[in-house]
Design an enzyme around this catalytic site. Sequence first.
Site, mmCIF file in Angstrom:
data_model
loop_
_atom_site.group_PDB
_atom_site.id
_atom_site.type_symbol
_atom_site.label_atom_id
_atom_site.label_comp_id
_atom_site.label_asym_id
_atom_site.label_seq_id
_atom_site.Cartn_x
_atom_site.Cartn_y
_atom_site.Cartn_z
ATOM 1 N N GLY A 202 0.836 -1.195 0.000
ATOM 2 C CA GLY A 202 0.000 0.000 0.000
ATOM 3 C C GLY A 202 0.866 1.239 0.000
ATOM 4 N N LYS B 248 -4.702 6.622 20.038
ATOM 5 C CA LYS B 248 -4.989 6.937 18.639
ATOM 6 C C LYS B 248 -6.472 6.744 18.326
ATOM 7 C CE LYS B 248 -3.553 7.946 14.399
ATOM 8 N NZ LYS B 248 -2.742 7.011 13.605
#
Length: 343
Positions: free
Chosen positions: A13, A209
């Site tokens: 990716g 996060k």
Amino acid sequence: MNTQDPMRICIAGAGAIGGTLAVRLAAAGHQVSVLARGKTLQTISERGLTLHDQHGVTHARPAASERPDFGVQDVIFVCAKSQDMAALLPQLKPLIGEQTVVIPTNNGVPWWYFHREGGRFDGAQVCAVDPQRVLEQAVPLTQLIGSVLFITAEVSEPGVIRSVNPHLIVLGEPSGEMSERLQRIRAAIEGAGIEARATDRIRDKLWTKIIANLSTNPLSVITQGTLEQLYGKPELREVVMQIMRETLLVASSYGARVDIDPLTFMQLGEAMGPFRTSMLQDLDRGRPLELAAIGDAVLEMAERFNVPMPISRAVISLARFRGEAAQLAQSSGAAPATVQAAA
């Protein structure tokens, strides 16, 4: 292999995050390959990748292909959206040997969250992100290392990535072990000019996060607000705070130690400036939103402890409605909006 040996590293990716890792690791002397497709693959093959960050301008020419034909790797960074993992992970099988370490970098609750978690839910399934256990079966859980990335980057044009903030990656074994492989990979990343930390409590950092993502990403889809606006405007800041409080209760229910001072968190977020969240960028492009891992998984985990999340649930539902409408418009041929910087 010692910490100074070059490693065979595949980046699966090649968006802003994957591209940043590819350039920094290649510049440090590692044998980097990139799994990409379409225009991204064509650009990397023809011109390579260029990264503008606090180190200056760095260019790299990693090997690139749409097929996993690079041979067995030492490390694979899987830099894909959570909803793309089920299609991507099974393709990585030819790259994975007995000692290969796979490091997913996606946002939200990972499918491996309960692997060797050590609590009452050890071995449980996160249905929202892996309902058919495709991800669990694609990569041996024993070969996974968790990661939490604090990297703000954007693809300004094909093959060109810009990042104005320092890079930070936190790595951790799901078991909490401070293993030799963990330390070796941390040293390799640190040697590539990216601050890297190893922790024996990776889930604590995951929740930090998750809280940041859940409190801003879906809300940005509804409001079209930048981080500066979400954290700075009183009417939006209050919604952000309520979602943070709800998510903190879920995190604490699972024993996470999340060290967040809400006021400081807000100030730092506002200082990020007029950045659009990654979810807002996906909305603009008519792409699927990463709501399963960032939103639905947290709601699923909240239900185990009967933690109410009314504000979060409402915002997630509204964001999903906006996302589905944007995808419908995209499929009908409507032009995507111009996208600014990623956050």
